[in-house]
Design an enzyme around this catalytic site. Structure first.
Site, PDB file in Angstrom:
ATOM      1  N   ASP A  94       3.341  13.880  -1.093  1.00  0.00           N
ATOM      2  CA  ASP A  94       3.012  12.499  -1.425  1.00  0.00           C
ATOM      3  C   ASP A  94       4.217  11.617  -1.164  1.00  0.00           C
ATOM      4  O   ASP A  94       5.328  11.916  -1.606  1.00  0.00           O
ATOM      5  CB  ASP A  94       2.613  12.387  -2.909  1.00  0.00           C
ATOM      6  CG  ASP A  94       1.278  13.077  -3.178  1.00  0.00           C
ATOM      7  OD1 ASP A  94       0.557  13.367  -2.196  1.00  0.00           O
ATOM      8  OD2 ASP A  94       0.964  13.321  -4.353  1.00  0.00           O
TER       9      ASP A  94
ATOM     10  N   TYR B  87       7.794  -9.884  10.310  1.00  0.00           N
ATOM     11  CA  TYR B  87       7.799  -8.491  10.793  1.00  0.00           C
ATOM     12  C   TYR B  87       9.069  -8.236  11.607  1.00  0.00           C
ATOM     13  O   TYR B  87       9.770  -7.241  11.389  1.00  0.00           O
ATOM     14  CB  TYR B  87       6.557  -8.241  11.660  1.00  0.00           C
ATOM     15  CG  TYR B  87       6.500  -6.880  12.308  1.00  0.00           C
ATOM     16  CD1 TYR B  87       6.152  -5.743  11.584  1.00  0.00           C
ATOM     17  CD2 TYR B  87       6.792  -6.727  13.675  1.00  0.00           C
ATOM     18  CE1 TYR B  87       6.095  -4.494  12.192  1.00  0.00           C
ATOM     19  CE2 TYR B  87       6.739  -5.482  14.286  1.00  0.00           C
ATOM     20  CZ  TYR B  87       6.390  -4.366  13.539  1.00  0.00           C
ATOM     21  OH  TYR B  87       6.330  -3.122  14.147  1.00  0.00           O
TER      22      TYR B  87
END
Ligand SMILES: NC(=O)c1ccc[n+]([C@@H]2O[C@H](COP(=O)([O-])OP(=O)(O)OC[C@H]3O[C@@H](n4cnc5c(N)ncnc54)[C@H](OP(=O)(O)O)[C@@H]3O)[C@@H](O)[C@H]2O)c1
Length: 251
Positions: free
Chosen positions: A64, A157
């Protein structure tokens, strides 16, 4: 260890569902029985990626991984390296988001900076510690041509990738004495789920083309690559264009 022809025995993919990242893993593994650690959020996409790589002959482990959980990144690396050396780590997580929302909505801006920059640094520092102890291996960091000269159309971005790119470029130098290599990859537009619904720009590529360049870079110890290669020339021109001209370009 990465063998003489550039084939690793083990690969860690951070962003274990990234289409580019998975293409790199498939290309590096080349149908061989390679140990692959997919670090990703627990989703059906991750399960499918694990199944596909297993069917292709890899031995797959899943971990995870949430980019936001910077406190957990050292523990994540501990788990990834617990099963043995990692020969290649690919840093492939990231978000593109909506460019106009990203600079006008505080939450969206912080999310992009956190995932694309803070988490890339956090995982990079944790990876560096492990790789230095190991004394060999390669880190592949997926940056972007957007990092080289930030443009109005997607500057949030671009700024997050510029920070990430600068960090991994510095890490290239910092890790060189310990025998660990870092490759910064700057693709242009790549057709993946990240760019779904967007019109391809000139010099676009596929995830498989990025993977071919990365495999060659790992084999030949290249520290900085553009995909496709002509982006290097294009960016060396764009980087030096005066701002009044640059802002008129349709990019
Ligand atoms: N596609 C392009 O045009 C392009 C061009 C240049 C550079 N790049 C860069 O290449 C890398 C891979 O992009 P891609 O095209 O393969 O995109 P992608 O298929 O959308 O993969 C993005 C990956 O980031 C993961 N991710 C996003 N937010 C996360 C979070 N909070 N915690 C953990 N994982 C998270 C996603 O996981 P989930 O499945 O859980 O969402 C997925 O694994 C990115 O860094 C991107 O910026 C892409």
């Amino acid at each position: 260890m990465i063998d003489a022809v550039g084939v690793p025995n083990s690969i860690l993919l951070l962003g274990g569902t990234s289409e580019i990242g998975l293409a790199i893993v498939r290309r590096l593994a080349g149908g061989r029985s390679v140990r692959v650690v997919l670090a990703a959020r627990q989703t059906d996409r991750r399960s499918r990626a694990a199944e596909e790589l297993t069917a292709a002959g890899c031995t797959v482990e899943t971990l995870d991984f949430d980019a936001h959980d910077t406190d957990g990144h050292a523990e994540l690396m501990h788990k990834a390296f617990a099963g043995g050396d990692i020969d290649v780590a690919v840093v492939a997580f990231g978000i593109l988001g909506d460019a106009e929302t990203a600079w006008q909505c505080l939450d969206a801006a912080v999310e992009m900076a956190t995932v694309n920059y803070t988490a890339a640094v956090s995982t990079g520092v944790a990876l560096a510690q492990r790789f230095r102890q190991q004394g060999h291996g390669a880190i592949v960091a997926l940056s972007s041509v957007a990092a080289e000269r930030v443009r109005r159309s997607n500057f949030m971005y671009g700024s997050s990738k510029a920070g990430m790119d600068a960090f991994y470029t510095g890490l290239t130098e910092a890790l060189r004495p310990s025998g660990v290599r870092v490759t910064v990859v700057r693709p242009g537009f790549v057709k993946t789920k990240m760019t779904d619904g967007m019109a391809p720009t000139p010099l676009s590529s596929t995830a498989e083309q990025v993977a071919d360049v990365v495999a060659d870079a790992v084999r030949n110890r290249r520290e900085l690559v553009w995909v496709p290669a002509p982006w290097r020339i294009v960016m060396s021109v764009l980087r030096h264009l005066p701002r009044p001209i640059f802002r008129r370009l349709p990019i």
